[in-house]
Design an enzyme around this catalytic site. Sequence first.
Site, PDB file in Angstrom:
ATOM      1  N   LYS A  54       0.817  -1.206   0.000  1.00 24.05           N
ATOM      2  CA  LYS A  54       0.000   0.000   0.000  1.00 24.05           C
ATOM      3  C   LYS A  54       0.858   1.266   0.000  1.00 24.05           C
ATOM      4  O   LYS A  54       2.012   1.264   0.425  1.00 24.05           O
ATOM      5  CB  LYS A  54      -0.947   0.004   1.214  1.00 24.05           C
ATOM      6  CG  LYS A  54      -2.033  -1.077   1.174  1.00 24.05           C
ATOM      7  CD  LYS A  54      -3.111  -0.768   0.173  1.00 24.05           C
ATOM      8  CE  LYS A  54      -4.146  -1.877   0.008  1.00 24.05           C
ATOM      9  NZ  LYS A  54      -5.039  -2.027   1.149  1.00 24.05           N
ATOM     10  N   ARG A  75      -3.720 -10.682   3.566  1.00 24.18           N
ATOM     11  CA  ARG A  75      -3.872 -10.651   2.115  1.00 24.18           C
ATOM     12  C   ARG A  75      -2.656  -9.946   1.504  1.00 24.18           C
ATOM     13  O   ARG A  75      -2.460  -8.750   1.720  1.00 24.18           O
ATOM     14  CB  ARG A  75      -5.166  -9.923   1.744  1.00 24.18           C
ATOM     15  CG  ARG A  75      -5.478  -9.878   0.257  1.00 24.18           C
ATOM     16  CD  ARG A  75      -6.796  -9.144   0.006  1.00 24.18           C
ATOM     17  NE  ARG A  75      -7.150  -9.134  -1.404  1.00 24.18           N
ATOM     18  CZ  ARG A  75      -6.713  -8.230  -2.274  1.00 24.18           C
ATOM     19  NH1 ARG A  75      -5.913  -7.241  -1.882  1.00 24.18           N
ATOM     20  NH2 ARG A  75      -7.065  -8.300  -3.547  1.00 24.18           N
TER      21      ARG A  75
END
Length: 339
Positions: free
Chosen positions: A281, A316
């Site tokens: 991210k 994840r």
Amino acid sequence: MEKLYYRPVARTDSARPDTALTLAGGWCWFDEVEILRRDGEPEIIPAAHLPEEVMERLCNPRTPVAGITLDAPRIMGILNVTPDSFSDGGRFDVEDAAIERAVALRKMGADILDIGGESTRPGATEVEEDEEIARTAPVIAALRDADFDAPISIDTRKSLVADQALEAGAAMLNDVSAMEFDPAMVEVAQVSGAPICLMHAQGLPETMQDDPRYTDVLLDVYDYLEDRIALAEDYGIAREAIIADPGIGFGKTAQHNLALIRGLSLFHGLGCPVLLGVSRKRFIGAVGGAEEADSRAPGTLAVTLAGLDQGIQIHRVHDVAEIAQGIRLWDAIKRGFEE
């Protein structure tokens, strides 16, 4: 009446007192709880003083997800069959490449495979249902025909895409809109009985990073997920079939993301398994000094380990081999290692 929020102070140390409670049936324990309020200072209380209902939700072992037990950390490998995902768009959007990647992720250590046909990165635009189905369902069917031996999750906001994925052999639903984008997702989850992950996001991908604001990001996200879980239960979806995801990076600044990560153990109070999706991210790049998304595996591992220390069950990630190696070392340090 003032609402109280109970955040277990999770620990993994081997010096566990006899009075400690096991967190969510997993590897963490706690003997203290931080009480959080919207108006007022936090306070620490002994875990033994918890209300019975809160204690049960914090302590009850979690039901397996698509046959995968949650008494140890589990890895969800990401397979984006899209041309425009923020990290790996265009690399696996051809069926043969997607299947090869899926098999490789499984060998690297993925316990669950999450297949997505629509990018939900910041600024992404909506993909038509037919196109999303064409990207995902054939890959799922081909993997099932090849006896792929891990459960497959479909990452979609759309009920028709979800339905076709389940028909092709998917075993889990992963909805980044928590069934808000397409309310018919409720029926798909209820009728199929497939476990569903409900994620928090503020706004749509097109605009979610424009100027996200919260009164208290940790408590706001908790309240949202609590409400969506209650709605799912009202429609006949069992809490045991729900996974909660705080939605790191979805309508959140770096400071919001870090606050959520510091307080992750709060989400065990929802009585569901918790999924953490931090892989590559933007905030990892900003904090860690990694401009390119595919160079953020070390930062992803650092945040994953922070999640493990708070009992987060499902992680994840894109970089499955690196994260699996890190988890093995973490586990060996915490619980021992036999050659």
